[in-house]
Design a protein around this motif. Sequence first.
Motif, mmCIF file in Angstrom:
data_model
loop_
_atom_site.group_PDB
_atom_site.id
_atom_site.type_symbol
_atom_site.label_atom_id
_atom_site.label_comp_id
_atom_site.label_asym_id
_atom_site.label_seq_id
_atom_site.Cartn_x
_atom_site.Cartn_y
_atom_site.Cartn_z
ATOM 1 N N VAL A 106 -4.680 -53.121 29.865
ATOM 2 C CA VAL A 106 -5.747 -54.115 29.869
ATOM 3 C C VAL A 106 -6.656 -53.804 28.678
ATOM 4 O O VAL A 106 -7.323 -52.765 28.643
ATOM 5 C CB VAL A 106 -6.545 -54.085 31.200
ATOM 6 N N GLY A 107 -6.651 -54.707 27.679
ATOM 7 C CA GLY A 107 -7.464 -54.497 26.482
ATOM 8 C C GLY A 107 -8.945 -54.653 26.795
ATOM 9 O O GLY A 107 -9.314 -55.176 27.851
ATOM 10 N N LYS A 108 -9.801 -54.254 25.852
ATOM 11 C CA LYS A 108 -11.240 -54.389 26.075
ATOM 12 C C LYS A 108 -11.645 -55.853 26.181
ATOM 13 O O LYS A 108 -12.709 -56.177 26.683
ATOM 14 C CB LYS A 108 -12.021 -53.684 24.951
ATOM 15 N N ASN A 109 -10.777 -56.771 25.694
ATOM 16 C CA ASN A 109 -11.051 -58.207 25.837
ATOM 17 C C ASN A 109 -10.552 -58.733 27.181
ATOM 18 O O ASN A 109 -10.515 -59.942 27.389
ATOM 19 C CB ASN A 109 -10.416 -59.001 24.689
ATOM 20 N N SER A 110 -10.102 -57.824 28.065
ATOM 21 C CA SER A 110 -9.597 -58.118 29.410
ATOM 22 C C SER A 110 -8.216 -58.771 29.425
ATOM 23 O O SER A 110 -7.714 -59.122 30.488
ATOM 24 C CB SER A 110 -10.607 -58.917 30.254
ATOM 25 N N LEU A 112 -4.116 -58.724 29.007
ATOM 26 C CA LEU A 112 -3.000 -57.802 29.065
ATOM 27 C C LEU A 112 -2.423 -57.739 27.650
ATOM 28 O O LEU A 112 -2.122 -58.773 27.051
ATOM 29 C CB LEU A 112 -1.959 -58.324 30.056
ATOM 30 N N LEU A 113 -2.327 -56.535 27.144
ATOM 31 C CA LEU A 113 -2.081 -56.340 25.716
ATOM 32 C C LEU A 113 -0.955 -55.323 25.530
ATOM 33 O O LEU A 113 -0.910 -54.316 26.247
ATOM 34 C CB LEU A 113 -3.395 -55.811 25.122
ATOM 35 N N ALA A 114 -0.058 -55.596 24.586
ATOM 36 C CA ALA A 114 1.026 -54.662 24.293
ATOM 37 C C ALA A 114 0.996 -54.353 22.800
ATOM 38 O O ALA A 114 0.193 -54.926 22.059
ATOM 39 C CB ALA A 114 2.360 -55.285 24.684
ATOM 40 N N HIS A 140 -4.079 -48.394 24.186
ATOM 41 C CA HIS A 140 -4.134 -48.132 22.742
ATOM 42 C C HIS A 140 -5.283 -48.881 22.069
ATOM 43 O O HIS A 140 -5.167 -49.294 20.922
ATOM 44 C CB HIS A 140 -2.804 -48.505 22.085
ATOM 45 N N CYS A 141 -6.390 -49.092 22.790
ATOM 46 C CA CYS A 141 -7.566 -49.722 22.167
ATOM 47 C C CYS A 141 -8.342 -48.711 21.311
ATOM 48 O O CYS A 141 -8.981 -49.091 20.325
ATOM 49 C CB CYS A 141 -8.502 -50.311 23.227
ATOM 50 N N GLY A 142 -8.300 -47.462 21.734
ATOM 51 C CA GLY A 142 -9.015 -46.428 20.988
ATOM 52 C C GLY A 142 -10.504 -46.757 20.848
ATOM 53 O O GLY A 142 -11.125 -47.255 21.787
ATOM 54 N N SER A 143 -11.049 -46.528 19.640
ATOM 55 C CA SER A 143 -12.487 -46.747 19.451
ATOM 56 C C SER A 143 -12.797 -48.170 18.965
ATOM 57 O O SER A 143 -13.942 -48.517 18.694
ATOM 58 C CB SER A 143 -13.033 -45.735 18.441
ATOM 59 N N CYS A 144 -11.766 -49.004 18.835
ATOM 60 C CA CYS A 144 -11.954 -50.386 18.360
ATOM 61 C C CYS A 144 -12.865 -51.174 19.311
ATOM 62 O O CYS A 144 -12.785 -51.020 20.525
ATOM 63 C CB CYS A 144 -10.575 -51.052 18.280
ATOM 64 N N THR A 145 -13.726 -52.030 18.762
ATOM 65 C CA THR A 145 -14.575 -52.893 19.603
ATOM 66 C C THR A 145 -14.615 -54.321 19.025
ATOM 67 O O THR A 145 -15.539 -55.080 19.310
ATOM 68 C CB THR A 145 -16.029 -52.359 19.684
ATOM 69 N N ARG A 146 -13.631 -54.667 18.198
ATOM 70 C CA ARG A 146 -13.673 -55.966 17.498
ATOM 71 C C ARG A 146 -13.841 -57.153 18.447
ATOM 72 O O ARG A 146 -14.582 -58.083 18.166
ATOM 73 C CB ARG A 146 -12.367 -56.169 16.741
ATOM 74 N N CYS A 147 -13.081 -57.134 19.552
ATOM 75 C CA CYS A 147 -13.131 -58.282 20.469
ATOM 76 C C CYS A 147 -14.504 -58.405 21.119
ATOM 77 O O CYS A 147 -15.025 -59.513 21.293
ATOM 78 C CB CYS A 147 -12.049 -58.168 21.532
ATOM 79 N N LEU A 148 -15.114 -57.250 21.456
ATOM 80 C CA LEU A 148 -16.433 -57.280 22.108
ATOM 81 C C LEU A 148 -17.475 -57.799 21.125
ATOM 82 O O LEU A 148 -18.364 -58.567 21.480
ATOM 83 C CB LEU A 148 -16.823 -55.878 22.592
ATOM 84 N N ASP A 200 -7.783 -63.275 18.378
ATOM 85 C CA ASP A 200 -7.461 -63.404 16.958
ATOM 86 C C ASP A 200 -7.908 -62.177 16.151
ATOM 87 O O ASP A 200 -7.302 -61.858 15.132
ATOM 88 C CB ASP A 200 -8.079 -64.680 16.375
ATOM 89 N N VAL A 201 -8.972 -61.509 16.613
ATOM 90 C CA VAL A 201 -9.445 -60.338 15.857
ATOM 91 C C VAL A 201 -8.696 -59.056 16.242
ATOM 92 O O VAL A 201 -8.884 -58.020 15.609
ATOM 93 C CB VAL A 201 -10.960 -60.076 16.064
ATOM 94 N N CYS A 202 -7.870 -59.131 17.268
ATOM 95 C CA CYS A 202 -7.227 -57.902 17.758
ATOM 96 C C CYS A 202 -6.138 -57.432 16.787
ATOM 97 O O CYS A 202 -5.206 -58.182 16.485
ATOM 98 C CB CYS A 202 -6.619 -58.157 19.137
ATOM 99 N N PRO A 203 -6.236 -56.202 16.310
ATOM 100 C CA PRO A 203 -5.250 -55.743 15.320
ATOM 101 C C PRO A 203 -3.819 -55.766 15.852
ATOM 102 O O PRO A 203 -2.878 -55.973 15.077
ATOM 103 C CB PRO A 203 -5.684 -54.310 14.998
ATOM 104 N N TRP A 204 -3.640 -55.633 17.161
ATOM 105 C CA TRP A 204 -2.270 -55.637 17.698
ATOM 106 C C TRP A 204 -1.613 -57.003 17.563
ATOM 107 O O TRP A 204 -0.383 -57.112 17.551
ATOM 108 C CB TRP A 204 -2.265 -55.177 19.164
ATOM 109 N N ASN A 205 -2.418 -58.058 17.445
ATOM 110 C CA ASN A 205 -1.820 -59.391 17.332
ATOM 111 C C ASN A 205 -1.193 -59.653 15.963
ATOM 112 O O ASN A 205 -0.516 -60.655 15.769
ATOM 113 C CB ASN A 205 -2.842 -60.475 17.711
HETATM 114 S S1 SF4 Z 1 -9.623 -55.976 19.539
HETATM 115 FE FE1 SF4 Z 1 -9.564 -53.743 19.649
HETATM 116 S S2 SF4 Z 1 -10.687 -53.230 21.548
HETATM 117 FE FE2 SF4 Z 1 -10.200 -55.411 21.633
HETATM 118 S S3 SF4 Z 1 -8.296 -55.513 22.798
HETATM 119 FE FE3 SF4 Z 1 -7.718 -55.423 20.619
HETATM 120 S S4 SF4 Z 1 -7.439 -53.220 20.186
HETATM 121 FE FE4 SF4 Z 1 -8.538 -53.388 22.141
#
Ligand code: SF4
Length: 299
Positions: A106-110, A112-114, A140-148, A200-205
């Motif tokens: 569960v990503g910080k943006n709530s 479900l994230l892979a 794997h969100c780590g210290s990222c807060t882009r979505c928040l 859209d800001v999530c690096p995993w996307n």
């Molecule tokens: S933008 Fe960063 S903190 Fe938000 S869900 Fe993606 S990896 Fe996690």
Amino acid sequence: MHAEMAYMARDPEARADIKRWFPEARTVVFGAFSYLIDSPNNPSDSDGRLARYAQPPDYHDTLKNIMREAAAWCTHEWPGTSAKVFVDTSPVLERLYARFAGLGWVGKNSMLLARTGSYFLIAGMALDRDLEPDAPVTDHCGSCTRCLDVCPTDAFPEPRVLDASKCIAYFTVEHRKKPIPEEFREGHGNWIFGCDLCQDVCPWNRFAPKSSVFESRLPLHMNLEELAALDPTSFNKRFKGTPLRRTGWAAVIRNVLLAMGNSKNSRHIPTLQRYAEHEDAILAEQARWSLERIDKITA
Ligand code: SF4
Ligand code: B12
Ligand code: SF4
């Protein structure tokens, strides 16, 4: 934090415990289906934006059919096995189960994230048979807060918790028969159906695969003037089989009028003036607000 989606409060125990809904359940199987089709390309300030999940035809039937085929395979392969399929409509906390099934964290943006991003929809089935479970995926969100940081309406009271009563996706799709509260209107920008900012800001996307099950039915941007020119009948015809049809003409036009105000474009003034006299009080009020916003900006 359900806002006013009454169905979310229905039978909360069954939502948390699948056995209340399907007492024989032993295993839950989930599928993840990418809905990534196009990328947004330079919208003009006369365009409104749709969330990516609204591009294909309404996804419920497509996913139910795929899961029914999977269920038929299981019952054929293992005679005597029963299976029940669910996509959104059943009272099951689907993301929670999908997380335990190993589909993602569960990503910080709530969402479900892979490692292949979050532009996917989920559908599941419960079986009355034991299967070897997959291991849950680590976070794997780590210290990222882009979505928040990007959310224009501050809809995350804390990481991984969404306050639906502040979310643009809620207002534009589910909050149908009321005005959009004033404090959130500017934050809506040009979104007319759903919102993808926190994905859209999530690096995993960056690693998200294109859809192999959905085809494009709608563009990601639509001309605001063309939409405002639709009446309920032409709207229903234009959007038959799409999620916009379920939300309905009045709510989508309300969103369009709001986007016109936020566009700061004086070319929308005649259309807004026309709607300011509309018999639907919500549309008339939204049009007046948008006119005032354009006037303030162009003055
Ligand atoms: S933008 Fe960063 S903190 Fe938000 S869900 Fe993606 S990896 Fe996690
Ligand atoms: C109602 C609903 C909405 C509402 C409210 C969403 C909400 N979070 O409550 C609104 C209209 C706002 C909405 C918006 C969207 N939705 Co929606 N929605 C649903 C629906 C029908 C029910 C969700 C629900 O029960 N929420 C209640 C909360 C309590 O449960 P939950 O979010 O499912 O699960 C949470 C808890 O289990 C908790 N949790 C679990 N483990 C952990 C661990 C920790 C440490 C913590 C703190 C919390 C935690 O966090 C989970 C994730 O939020 C589901 C389908 C379904 N039946 O599940 C789709 C669903 C969640 N939506 C989906 C989508 C695609 C969207 C949008 C992206 C659409 C858009 N682009 O506009 C946005 C995303 C907004 C966002 N950032 O979450 C997909 C998500 C797929 C995915 N990859 O996660 C789903 C699963 C539909 C589907 N069939 O695939 N949605
Ligand atoms: S979908 Fe949009 S409004 Fe909703 S939480 Fe994400 S960024 Fe905020």
